[in-house]
Scaffold this motif. Structure first.
Motif, mmCIF file in Angstrom:
data_model
loop_
_atom_site.group_PDB
_atom_site.id
_atom_site.type_symbol
_atom_site.label_atom_id
_atom_site.label_comp_id
_atom_site.label_asym_id
_atom_site.label_seq_id
_atom_site.Cartn_x
_atom_site.Cartn_y
_atom_site.Cartn_z
ATOM 1 N N LEU A 156 0.919 -1.218 -0.216
ATOM 2 C CA LEU A 156 -0.067 0.078 -0.103
ATOM 3 C C LEU A 156 1.005 1.322 -0.092
ATOM 4 C CD1 LEU A 156 -2.783 1.641 0.185
ATOM 5 C CD2 LEU A 156 -2.660 1.232 2.519
ATOM 6 N N LYS A 157 1.814 1.443 0.805
ATOM 7 C CA LYS A 157 2.837 2.270 0.856
ATOM 8 C C LYS A 157 3.410 2.573 -0.572
ATOM 9 C CE LYS A 157 6.597 3.887 3.690
ATOM 10 N NZ LYS A 157 7.699 3.750 4.892
ATOM 11 N N GLU A 158 3.836 1.444 -1.114
ATOM 12 C CA GLU A 158 4.445 1.535 -2.590
ATOM 13 C C GLU A 158 3.279 1.994 -3.406
ATOM 14 O OE1 GLU A 158 5.658 -1.514 -6.080
ATOM 15 O OE2 GLU A 158 6.240 -1.960 -3.751
ATOM 16 N N ILE A 159 2.161 1.597 -3.565
ATOM 17 C CA ILE A 159 1.086 2.084 -4.518
ATOM 18 C C ILE A 159 0.706 3.440 -4.259
ATOM 19 C CG2 ILE A 159 -1.293 1.608 -5.195
ATOM 20 C CD1 ILE A 159 -0.811 -1.345 -4.567
ATOM 21 N N ASP A 160 0.206 3.834 -2.962
ATOM 22 C CA ASP A 160 -0.188 4.953 -2.918
ATOM 23 C C ASP A 160 0.176 5.549 -1.304
ATOM 24 O OD1 ASP A 160 -1.927 7.296 -2.267
ATOM 25 O OD2 ASP A 160 -3.632 6.088 -2.870
ATOM 26 N N PRO A 161 1.476 6.344 -1.277
ATOM 27 C CA PRO A 161 2.006 6.524 0.017
ATOM 28 C C PRO A 161 0.884 7.720 0.728
ATOM 29 C CG PRO A 161 3.119 7.585 -1.671
ATOM 30 C CD PRO A 161 2.225 6.651 -2.204
ATOM 31 N N ILE A 162 0.112 8.226 0.152
ATOM 32 C CA ILE A 162 -0.807 9.308 0.940
ATOM 33 C C ILE A 162 -1.749 8.524 1.735
ATOM 34 C CG2 ILE A 162 -2.574 11.134 0.615
ATOM 35 C CD1 ILE A 162 -0.821 12.166 -1.828
ATOM 36 N N THR A 163 -2.594 7.368 0.919
ATOM 37 C CA THR A 163 -3.595 6.749 1.521
ATOM 38 C C THR A 163 -2.765 6.043 2.646
ATOM 39 O OG1 THR A 163 -4.866 6.467 -0.632
ATOM 40 C CG2 THR A 163 -5.135 4.714 1.256
ATOM 41 N N TYR A 164 -1.684 5.278 2.529
ATOM 42 C CA TYR A 164 -0.957 4.485 3.476
ATOM 43 C C TYR A 164 -0.802 5.144 4.897
ATOM 44 C CZ TYR A 164 3.202 2.649 5.829
ATOM 45 O OH TYR A 164 3.879 2.156 7.145
ATOM 46 N N LYS A 165 -0.505 6.437 4.762
ATOM 47 C CA LYS A 165 -0.204 7.495 5.727
ATOM 48 C C LYS A 165 -1.671 7.584 6.562
ATOM 49 C CE LYS A 165 3.861 9.878 4.348
ATOM 50 N NZ LYS A 165 4.348 11.194 3.977
ATOM 51 N N LYS A 166 -2.605 8.083 5.697
ATOM 52 C CA LYS A 166 -3.997 8.260 6.333
ATOM 53 C C LYS A 166 -4.549 6.995 6.946
ATOM 54 C CE LYS A 166 -4.897 12.211 3.757
ATOM 55 N NZ LYS A 166 -5.867 13.009 2.619
ATOM 56 N N CYS A 167 -4.242 5.937 6.301
ATOM 57 C CA CYS A 167 -4.982 4.564 7.074
ATOM 58 C C CYS A 167 -3.943 4.423 8.330
ATOM 59 C CB CYS A 167 -4.575 3.640 6.037
ATOM 60 S SG CYS A 167 -5.855 3.643 4.658
ATOM 61 N N ARG A 168 -2.858 4.722 8.346
ATOM 62 C CA ARG A 168 -1.957 4.512 9.663
ATOM 63 C C ARG A 168 -2.525 5.340 10.728
ATOM 64 N NH1 ARG A 168 0.812 -0.064 10.791
ATOM 65 N NH2 ARG A 168 2.565 -0.672 9.085
ATOM 66 N N ARG A 169 -3.266 6.303 10.475
ATOM 67 C CA ARG A 169 -3.689 7.157 11.409
ATOM 68 C C ARG A 169 -4.847 6.611 12.005
ATOM 69 N NH1 ARG A 169 -2.802 11.850 7.864
ATOM 70 N NH2 ARG A 169 -0.562 12.486 7.738
ATOM 71 N N LYS A 170 -5.700 5.780 11.468
ATOM 72 C CA LYS A 170 -6.935 5.300 11.781
ATOM 73 C C LYS A 170 -6.845 3.778 12.672
ATOM 74 C CE LYS A 170 -9.387 6.848 7.676
ATOM 75 N NZ LYS A 170 -10.589 7.416 8.028
#
Length: 339
Positions: A295-309
Motif C-alpha cells: 500500500l505504501k508503494e502504490i499510494d503513500p498518501i492513503t498509506y499514511k492516512k490509514c495508519r492514523r486510523k
C-alpha cells in the motif's frame, strides 16, 4: 429498451436460485433477467436457467459459460445487458416485491435527460442461523427520494458503507468505463462499488428495503472461515482498488466521495489485517507486513492516512496490539452481524 437488467450469477445454485428468479420475474416485461450459469457441473443449474428462458423468452436470457468466478459472471451479465439500469442479484438472494414495484415506478418516472447515474436503495441481512434480520438504510447519509450529488451527503455512521446490494447503476455508465471484474476472485463487489463511483455525477436514494441478502451458508464467501482461506483474494481486490481507482485525484472533484472511498479502503485494509492476525502463523504476519508495504508503494498518501486510523493498529505486529484488535473485531462483529 428494457428499464432494468438483473444479472444473476449462478454456480451450482439449483437448490436456491428459484426464489431469486421468481422474485425478479414480478418486475414484468419492463425488466430483463440474465441468468449467468458460471460453469455449474454438480447440479442442474443449466437446465433450470434454460427452463426459465424457455418459459419467459421476452424476459429471461440464459447465458452459459466456463467457470470464471463471480466477477466474471457479472462481466457476462453486463455484456448481455440491454436495460437502462443494471443490478446484480446473487442467486441465493432475492428482492422484496413491494420495493421492486417502487423501483420500477421510479425508473419509469425519470425524464430521459435527467436520469440519475445510480440509484441507491436499502438492503436487509437475512440471518438464517438465528432467524433474525438487520436492516441497512441511508436516511441519515443521503437526501431521500430525490436526485442529488455526493457532496450533498452526510458522514457515514460507523460500520455503514455502500454495498453492491444497495447499488443500481446506469448500464451505459458501466460500459463506458469498461468495467471488468477479475476472474476467479471473490470479494469483487468492492471493485464494483469503488471503481464506478467517481464517474457517477448524480444519485437517487430510494428509501425502500429492496435487496434481501442471505447470510448463513457455511461455504458463503463472507463466512469467517472462508475469508481466512481466501485472504489472498481479498488482498488482491484491495490492491486493485488502490492501484486503479486513483483515490487521491477524487479529492479535488468531490471531497466527500474521496473521504468515503478512503474509508472503504481502510475497511478493506482492516479486514485483511485482522484475518491475517487470526490466521496467526509466521507466514500470515509476514503477509501482513508485505500488505502494508505494498500500500505504501502504490499510494503513500492513503498509506499514511490509514495508519492514523484504527486500521493502523491492526497493521502492527506487536502481539498485545494484535490481541486488542482481535477483541475489538469480535465486539464489532457481534454488533453489526456482517457475516
Amino acid at each position: 429498451m428494457k428499464l432494468i437488467s438483473f444479472a444473476v450469477p449462478c454456480f451450482n445454485s439449483a437448490s436456491y436460485m428459484d426464489k431469486c428468479i421468481l422474485s425478479l420475474l414480478k418486475a414484468g416485461e419492463d425488466a430483463e433477467i440474465i441468468i449467468v450459469n458460471d460453469g455449474s457441473t454438480k447440479d442442474n443449474t443449466k437446465e433450470i436457467a434454460d427452463k426459465y428462458a424457455s418459459e419467459y423468452p421476452s424476459i429471461v436470457k440464459a447465458v452459459h459459460k466456463e467457470n470464471g468466478g463471480h466477477g466474471d459472471a457479472v462481466n457476462f451479465g453486463l455484456k448481455n445487458a440491454t436495460g437502462k439500469y443494471f443490478k446484480v442479484v446473487d442467486s441465493d438472494d432475492w428482492v422484496d416485491e413491494d420495493a421492486l414495484n417502487k423501483m420500477m415506478d421510479l425508473i419509469r418516472s425519470f425524464e430521459s435527460e435527467s436520469e440519475p447515474d445510480a440509484i441507491i436503495s436499502n438492503y436487509v441481512y437475512e440471518h438464517v442461523e438465528d432467524n433474525t434480520q438487520k436492516f441497512v438504510n441511508y436516511r441519515k447519509e443521503f437526501p431521500v427520494d430525490r436526485i442529488f450529488n455526493f457532496e450533498e451527503s452526510k458522514p457515514f455512521a460507523v460500520g455503514k458503507f455502500i454495498a453492491m446490494h444497495s447499488l443500481t447503476y446506469k448500464t451505459q455508465l458501466l460500459k463506458d468505463i469498461n468495467l471488468e471484474l477479475p476472474k476467479h476472485t471473490f470479494y469483487v463487489d468492492n471493485i464494483f462499488i469503488c471503481k464506478p463511483l467517481p464517474f457517477v455525477k448524480t444519485f437517487y436514494y430510494l428509501d425502500v428495503d429492496f435487496y434481501r441478502y442471505f447470510i448463513g451458508r457455511a461455504d458463503q464467501s463472507v463466512a469467517e472461515s472462508v475469508i481466512m482461506k481466501r485472504i489472498d483474494q481479498h488482498i488482491r481486490v484491495t490492491e486493485i482498488i488502490t492501484a486503479e481507482c486513483d483515490v487521491n485525484s477524487i479529492e479535488k472533484v468531490s471531497p466527500k466521495l474521496y473521504k468515503y472511498i478512503l474509508s472503504h479502503v481502510s475497511i478493506l485494509m482492516t479486514i485483511n489485517s485482522i484475518y491475517l492476525i487470526k490466521i496467526n502463523t509466521p507466514e500470515s504476519f509476514e503477509r501482513k507486513r508485505k500488505l502494508w508495504e505494498r500500500l505504501k508503494e502504490i499510494d503513500p498518501i492513503t498509506y499514511k492516512k490509514c495508519r492514523r486510523k484504527f486500521v493502523g493498529l491492526a497493521g502492527s505486529n506487536n502481539k498485545f496490539v494484535c490481541k486488542f484488535c482481535k477483541a475489538v473485531y469480535v465486539i464489532v462483529r457481534k454488533i453489526f452481524k456482517f457475516n
